[in-house]
Design a protein around this motif. Structure first.
Motif, short mmCIF file in Angstrom:
data_model
loop_
_atom_site.label_atom_id
_atom_site.label_comp_id
_atom_site.label_asym_id
_atom_site.label_seq_id
_atom_site.Cartn_x
_atom_site.Cartn_y
_atom_site.Cartn_z
N GLY A 258 4.27 -5.52 -6.10
CA GLY A 258 4.83 -5.02 -4.85
C GLY A 258 4.51 -5.94 -3.69
N PHE A 259 3.28 -6.46 -3.67
CA PHE A 259 2.87 -7.39 -2.62
C PHE A 259 3.71 -8.67 -2.69
CE2 PHE A 259 0.41 -10.67 -0.60
CZ PHE A 259 -0.24 -10.04 0.43
N ALA A 260 3.86 -9.21 -3.90
CA ALA A 260 4.61 -10.45 -4.06
C ALA A 260 6.09 -10.27 -3.69
CB ALA A 260 4.49 -10.94 -5.51
N ARG A 261 6.66 -9.14 -4.08
CA ARG A 261 8.08 -8.89 -3.76
C ARG A 261 8.26 -8.72 -2.26
NH1 ARG A 261 12.23 -9.41 -2.59
NH2 ARG A 261 14.21 -8.55 -3.33
N ILE B 66 0.84 -1.20 0.00
CA ILE B 66 0.00 0.00 0.00
C ILE B 66 0.88 1.25 0.00
CG2 ILE B 66 -1.64 1.36 1.36
CD1 ILE B 66 -2.87 -1.28 2.30
N VAL B 67 1.87 1.27 0.89
CA VAL B 67 2.76 2.43 0.99
C VAL B 67 3.56 2.61 -0.29
CG1 VAL B 67 4.74 3.42 2.20
CG2 VAL B 67 2.93 2.28 3.49
N GLY C 100 5.21 5.14 -5.10
CA GLY C 100 5.64 4.83 -6.45
C GLY C 100 4.81 5.51 -7.51
N VAL C 101 3.49 5.57 -7.30
CA VAL C 101 2.60 6.26 -8.24
C VAL C 101 2.94 7.75 -8.30
CG1 VAL C 101 0.22 7.03 -8.61
CG2 VAL C 101 0.70 4.62 -8.16
#
Length: 223
Positions: A159-162, A26-27, A32-33
């Motif tokens: 991002g979640f997977a990493r 989430i962060v 990043g966006v």
């Protein structure tokens, strides 16, 4: 096997890993966006060098990233001292340190994905919105972001997977404290090192299933 899977020893690293991965994704997506959108709309001296810095965590060994974070956030640094003063506890060797590690190592993936997504947005549509009196925030919210939604969802999943699979940097700054900072990767490492192959296989199967589902979702989003 049922007793193995029903115990807190098995579920604790899984719960913590999912918690760390969710919060960090989430962060890192928000950051990043914002950075990818700003960088995709700006041209300045040193832009390439700055983007190279952004991408460094993806090529540096995780232990190097962890060591740098340890120096930056340790109790002898002014950042670490400020955090300890603010929260009355150091961030090092806490589950928040695992979140920080996940954010840093997953940022390059999120940034590159969103940069590509914003580059694919038709600038004429954005200019049309501006010509009708829309502010930059309104153009971003109502035109740019919806058109880059597929990249946004992909960036979140990546991002979640990493963050879920992070090991080296997490071990350096969060440690491997059972029930407190032990994530699935560190739990597997300790289980194999101690000869507890049953638990190692159980956690390995769990993270394979979770990762498979995440990659499946990413494939569906990009198709």
């Amino acid at each position: 096997m049922r007793d193995l899977l029903s115990g807190n020893e098995f579920w604790s690293p899984i719960k913590l890993s999912l918690q760390v991965a969710l919060l960090s994704s989430i962060v890192v997506v928000i950051v990043g966006v914002a950075i990818a959108w700003w960088m995709s709309r700006r041209s300045f001296n040193g832009k390439l060098a700055l983007e190279t810095v952004f991408m460094l965590p993806i090529v540096l060994p995780p232990t190097v990233v962890g060591f740098l974070l340890l120096v930056m956030l340790g109790r002898r640094s002014w950042v670490g001292e400020f955090i300890e003063w603010l929260f009355s506890a150091p961030i090092i060797f806490s589950w928040w340190a695992a979140v920080v590690a996940a954010i840093v190592v997953s940022f390059p993936l999120v940034y590159q994905t969103m940069k590509t997504g914003f580059a694919s947005v038709d600038r004429n549509l954005e200019d049309a919105g501006r010509s009708m009196g829309a502010s930059e925030w309104q153009v971003f919210r109502h035109i740019t972001l919806p058109l880059a939604y597929r990249s946004l969802s992909t960036a979140f999943i990546l991002g979640f997977a990493r963050g879920l699979g992070e090991f080296g940097a997490t071990l350096m700054i969060a440690g491997n404290i059972p029930g407190k900072t032990q994530t699935i990767p560190t739990a597997i490492y300790v289980a194999v090192d101690s000869g507890n192959l049953s638990m190692a296989w159980a956690w390995t199967c769990a993270i394979i299933v979770i990762s498979f589902v995440l990659l499946l979702l990413t494939g569906r989003k990009s198709s």
